[in-house]
Design an enzyme around this catalytic site. Structure first.
Site, PDB file in Angstrom:
ATOM      1  CB  CYS A   2     -11.112  -6.427   7.625  1.00 33.30           C
ATOM      2  SG  CYS A   2     -12.258  -6.211   6.448  1.00 33.30           S
ATOM      3  NE  ARG A  27      -5.911  -5.293  10.521  1.00 34.38           N
ATOM      4  CZ  ARG A  27      -4.957  -6.306  10.371  1.00 34.38           C
ATOM      5  NH1 ARG A  27      -3.865  -6.530  11.023  1.00 34.38           N
ATOM      6  NH2 ARG A  27      -5.420  -7.349   9.535  1.00 34.38           N
ATOM      7  CD1 TRP A  77      -9.884  -0.363   3.655  1.00 31.05           C
ATOM      8  CD2 TRP A  77     -10.075  -2.102   2.228  1.00 31.05           C
ATOM      9  NE1 TRP A  77      -9.149   0.165   2.668  1.00 31.05           N
ATOM     10  CE2 TRP A  77      -9.403  -0.856   1.668  1.00 31.05           C
ATOM     11  CE3 TRP A  77     -10.446  -3.129   1.373  1.00 31.05           C
ATOM     12  CZ2 TRP A  77      -8.910  -0.772   0.285  1.00 31.05           C
ATOM     13  CZ3 TRP A  77     -10.006  -2.949   0.034  1.00 31.05           C
ATOM     14  CH2 TRP A  77      -9.264  -1.992  -0.692  1.00 31.05           C
ATOM     15  CG  ASN A 103      -9.163  -9.547   7.505  1.00 29.36           C
ATOM     16  OD1 ASN A 103      -9.464  -9.105   6.289  1.00 29.36           O
ATOM     17  ND2 ASN A 103      -8.049  -9.525   8.215  1.00 29.36           N
ATOM     18  N   GLY A 104     -11.206 -10.797   4.967  1.00 33.05           N
ATOM     19  CA  GLY A 104     -10.918 -11.920   3.824  1.00 33.05           C
ATOM     20  C   GLY A 104     -12.053 -11.840   2.663  1.00 33.05           C
ATOM     21  CD  GLU A 483       8.795   4.016  -0.479  1.00 36.56           C
ATOM     22  OE1 GLU A 483       8.225   3.295  -1.196  1.00 36.56           O
ATOM     23  OE2 GLU A 483       8.374   4.271   0.863  1.00 36.56           O
ATOM     24  CE  LYS A 487       5.732   6.208   2.096  1.00 32.39           C
ATOM     25  NZ  LYS A 487       6.091   4.948   2.063  1.00 32.39           N
ATOM     26  CD  GLU A 490       1.646   5.562   0.901  1.00 31.64           C
ATOM     27  OE1 GLU A 490       0.999   4.674   0.785  1.00 31.64           O
ATOM     28  OE2 GLU A 490       3.129   5.352   1.156  1.00 31.64           O
ATOM     29  CG  HIS A 506      12.755   7.615 -24.617  1.00 26.76           C
ATOM     30  ND1 HIS A 506      13.362   7.292 -25.954  1.00 26.76           N
ATOM     31  CD2 HIS A 506      13.947   7.579 -23.785  1.00 26.76           C
ATOM     32  CE1 HIS A 506      14.561   7.144 -25.977  1.00 26.76           C
ATOM     33  NE2 HIS A 506      15.212   7.469 -24.579  1.00 26.76           N
ATOM     34  CE  LYS A 606       1.991   0.004   8.450  1.00 28.30           C
ATOM     35  NZ  LYS A 606       2.853   0.760   7.675  1.00 28.30           N
TER      36      LYS A 606
HETATM   37  C1  F6R Z   1       3.328   2.413   1.219  1.00 25.55           C
HETATM   38  C2  F6R Z   1       2.760   1.063   2.061  1.00 25.55           C
HETATM   39  C3  F6R Z   1       2.667  -0.011   0.812  1.00 25.55           C
HETATM   40  C4  F6R Z   1       3.282  -1.415   1.436  1.00 25.55           C
HETATM   41  C5  F6R Z   1       2.536  -2.633   0.987  1.00 25.55           C
HETATM   42  C6  F6R Z   1       3.105  -3.904   1.103  1.00 25.55           C
HETATM   43  O1  F6R Z   1       3.598   3.228   1.972  1.00 25.55           O
HETATM   44  O2  F6R Z   1       3.187   0.960   3.076  1.00 25.55           O
HETATM   45  O3  F6R Z   1       2.981   0.041  -0.165  1.00 25.55           O
HETATM   46  O4  F6R Z   1       4.482  -1.120   1.387  1.00 25.55           O
HETATM   47  O5  F6R Z   1       1.120  -2.827   0.806  1.00 25.55           O
HETATM   48  O6  F6R Z   1       3.090  -4.110   2.458  1.00 25.55           O
HETATM   49  P1  F6R Z   1       3.916  -5.154   3.130  1.00 25.55           P
HETATM   50  O7  F6R Z   1       5.213  -4.723   3.312  1.00 25.55           O
HETATM   51  O8  F6R Z   1       3.222  -5.289   4.712  1.00 25.55           O
HETATM   52  O9  F6R Z   1       3.783  -6.359   2.455  1.00 25.55           O
END
Ligand code: F6R
Length: 611
Positions: A2, A27, A77, A103-104, A483, A487, A490, A506, A606
């Site tokens: 949002c 975002r 969102w 937002n919230g 990671e 990546k 997502e 296992h 984001k």
């Molecule tokens: C993945 C990604 C998310 C953030 C997570 C935490 O590429 O960006 O998994 O790492 O949402 O976000 P922050 O670091 O802003 O607390």
């Protein structure tokens, strides 16, 4: 997650709102809307559309259709109610005279809705936000501020709100509780926004709202109040980065731009903190006694930031010999954690606004822990609520999938581990010198990795059609795999899992069959032989193996694996910082070849500001 933008000034509001919203696109959102005060009819004009901001902008001819100098805009969102025109914000009260962007999450919205229904208030949407608009109108008797105050008294949950009322066209109201909102101070105009990128084109002077605060914006000033409605003075800070930092600069995607920016981001993050061969943390003040009495470190974070913690655990434990626990914020906050004054809580967050991480921080503080956070966004909630902050200085990160924030977080956490180890006397002099040298080399080595991106593009073109991909590794390579796998899934929507190599037998190895793609990570020299055995295991069950290792092991690995990506040699503890780059690029190119919306992957946001 949002986005809010609001404007009151002397220029046309709608184009400013639409442009501001487009800067908040990153975002994550599924619909957009604006409300402006129309002086001709003395009413609020509200326009909303499901889908991209462009849809709304096209409907309004870029805002030219609306004649007004005050308004609010929103990207939604969806949480309560599916993405649709009617569920989009702004939500308006029954009479249409009060409009709210939010937002919230309003936790007691169902209860409030029932209450309002007993008063005969009809509802149009399924949103929790409509309840706020209706509640304000319910209490409204000519004094908007009083009505907002009464409504907020009844509301429970997290909210950043922008409120517009047709009866008070000379003001815009902003409220913040547990969701980010900033105030922008211009000349003859003022703004509200979820983050600075939305308003940076118009002003660099911003004030950060604190929880429970309410602000009344007019063209010529901003009045702020605390939760008791007592006036508060708010300092303004000047944002020092350029709008260009949040633009694509000729790159096709923000993600690619941010991948390429990593060497520079690392230089910004590390250079000022390494002077004359010593780690210098001017921004941290932990006394020698406090460090000596530390019994535990607990790293708390979500998503990629959590993966940084998973890798950082190795650094911290190896360099300080203090036990480290790494917890997901969403679990930590409810797990009755063991924290006391001898526990250092390291909170990691790019945005500094992730709600679960903020809640975990507050829980740790309540239990007496000392909070040190690693944050990218300056002035964000987590930064402000921490005892100490280490900023990553990576610059604005716009792509939803984090890249430069991850590498700078990891480098900074490793540097912190080295600094703590030095002060505890647990790092031998020679190791210390070697690590300092490695930190100084890191940006250049990363440039080398980036210069070989065509190789990764080639591998991606071979493998982009796989339906399921496994990442395996041991120790730091396992953390790296977590990671790499995130990546990939997502942004490319390919099912992918990361496993500690030793765990395969296992259970998961039963999924390996002819042609399954396994990305085998083996950058850690000590464990190379073990990694080779795991590669042989999956190969003999038909897997296609794409390996990542260091240059000196490339040849040997190539004898068993189908393809090898190699990174330059560097101190073992810093290899994940380098090793993640080919994995970021691999995910990027795979997503590109699959035609995915790389910067704005489906369902993702984001900044995750709801639980
Ligand atoms: C993945 C990604 C998310 C953030 C997570 C935490 O590429 O960006 O998994 O790492 O949402 O976000 P922050 O670091 O802003 O607390």
């Amino acid at each position: 997650m949002c986005g809010i933008v609001g404007y009151i000034g002397r220029e046309q509001a709608a184009p400013i709102l639409l442009e501001g919203l487009s800067r908040l696109e990153y975002r994550g959102y599924d619909s957009a809307g604006v409300a402006v005060f129309d002086a001709g009819t003395n009413t609020l004009a509200v326009h909303k559309a499901k889908g991209r901001i462009q849809v709304l902008s096209d409907q309004l001819h870029g805002g030219a259709d609306l004649n007004s100098t005050v308004g609010v805009g929103h990207t939604r969102w969806a949480t309560h109610g599916a993405p649709s025109d009617v569920n989009s914000h702004p939500q308006v009260s029954r009479s249409g005279r009060i409009a709210v962007v939010h937002n919230g999450i309003i936790e007691n919205y169902a209860e409030l809705k029932s209450f309002l229904r007993t008063k005969g208030v009809p509802f149009r949407s399924e949103t929790d936000t409509e309840v706020v608009a209706q509640l304000i109108e319910h209490f409204y008797e000519g004094d908007l501020l009083a009505a907002v105050g009464k409504a907020l008294h009844r509301v429970r949950g997290a909210y950043a709100l922008g409120i517009l009322c047709a009866d008070c066209p000379e003001q815009l109201i902003a409220v913040r509780k547990d969701s980010p909102l900033i105030l922008g101070r211009g000349e003859g105009c003022n703004f509200i926004a979820s983050d600075v990128t939305a308003i940076l084109r118009h002003t660099r002077r911003v004030s950060y709202m604190e929880d429970g605060e309410l602000a009344v914006l007019t063209r010529d000033g901003i009045r702020c109040y605390n939760h008791l409605m007592q006036p508060v003075e708010k300092a303004a800070v000047t944002i020092d980065w350029e709008i260009g930092a949040a633009e694509k600069d000729g790159y096709e995607h923000f993600m690619f731009k941010e991948i390429m920016e990593q060497p520079q981001a690392l230089r910004r993050c590390l250079s000022p903190r390494i002077r004359e061969g010593e780690v210098v943390f001017e921004d941290v003040s932990l006394s020698g006694d406090y460090i000596k009495n530390l019994r535990r470190v607990c790293v708390v974070a979500c998503g990629s930031s959590y993966h940084v913690g998973m890798a950082g655990k190795y650094h911290l434990e190896r360099l300080t010999r203090i036990p480290v626990e790494v917890a997901l914020s969403s679990e930590f906050r409810y797990m009755d954690p063991i924290v006391d004054q001898n526990t250092l809580i390291i909170v990691i967050s790019q945005s500094g606004e992730t709600l679960d991480t903020l809640a975990a921080l507050r829980e740790a503080r309540r239990l007496g822990g000392h909070i040190l956070s690693i944050v990218n966004v300056v002035g964000s909630s987590i930064a402000r609520e921490s005892d100490q902050v280490l900023y990553t200085w990576a610059g604005p990160e716009i792509a939803v999938a984090t890249t430069k924030a991850y590498t700078t977080q990891l480098a900074l956490l490793s540097l912190l581990a080295l600094w703590l180890g030095r002060r505890l006397g647990t790092v031998p002099d020679q190791d210390y010198r070697q690590m300092i040298a490695a930190f100084q080399e890191l940006p250049d080595r990363m440039e080398e990795v980036l210069s070989r991106r065509d190789d990764i593009q080639y591998f991606a073109s071979n493998y982009f059609n796989h339906g399921s991909i496994f990442f395996i590794g041991r120790g730091l390579d396992y953390a790296l795999g977590l990671e790499g796998s995130l990546k990939l899934k997502e942004i490319s929507y390919i099912h992918s899992e990361a496993y500690a190599s030793g765990e395969l037998k296992h259970g998961t190895i039963s999924l390996i069959e002819d042609g399954t793609l396994v990305v085998a990570l083996s950058t850690c020299g000590r464990l190379f032989a073990k990694a080779m055995s795991n590669v042989a295991e999956v190969k003999s069950r038909g897997a296609n193996v794409l390996a990542l290792t260091v240059e000196s092991h490339r040849e040997e690995m190539a004898r068993t694996a189908d393809a090898v990506m190699a990174i330059p040699e560097l101190h073992e503890l810093l290899l994940p910082c380098l090793g993640v780059v080919p994995l970021q690029l691999f995910a990027y190119y795979v997503a590109l070849m699959r035609g995915c919306d790389i910067d704005k992957p489906r369902n993702l946001a984001k900044s995750v500001t709801v639980e």
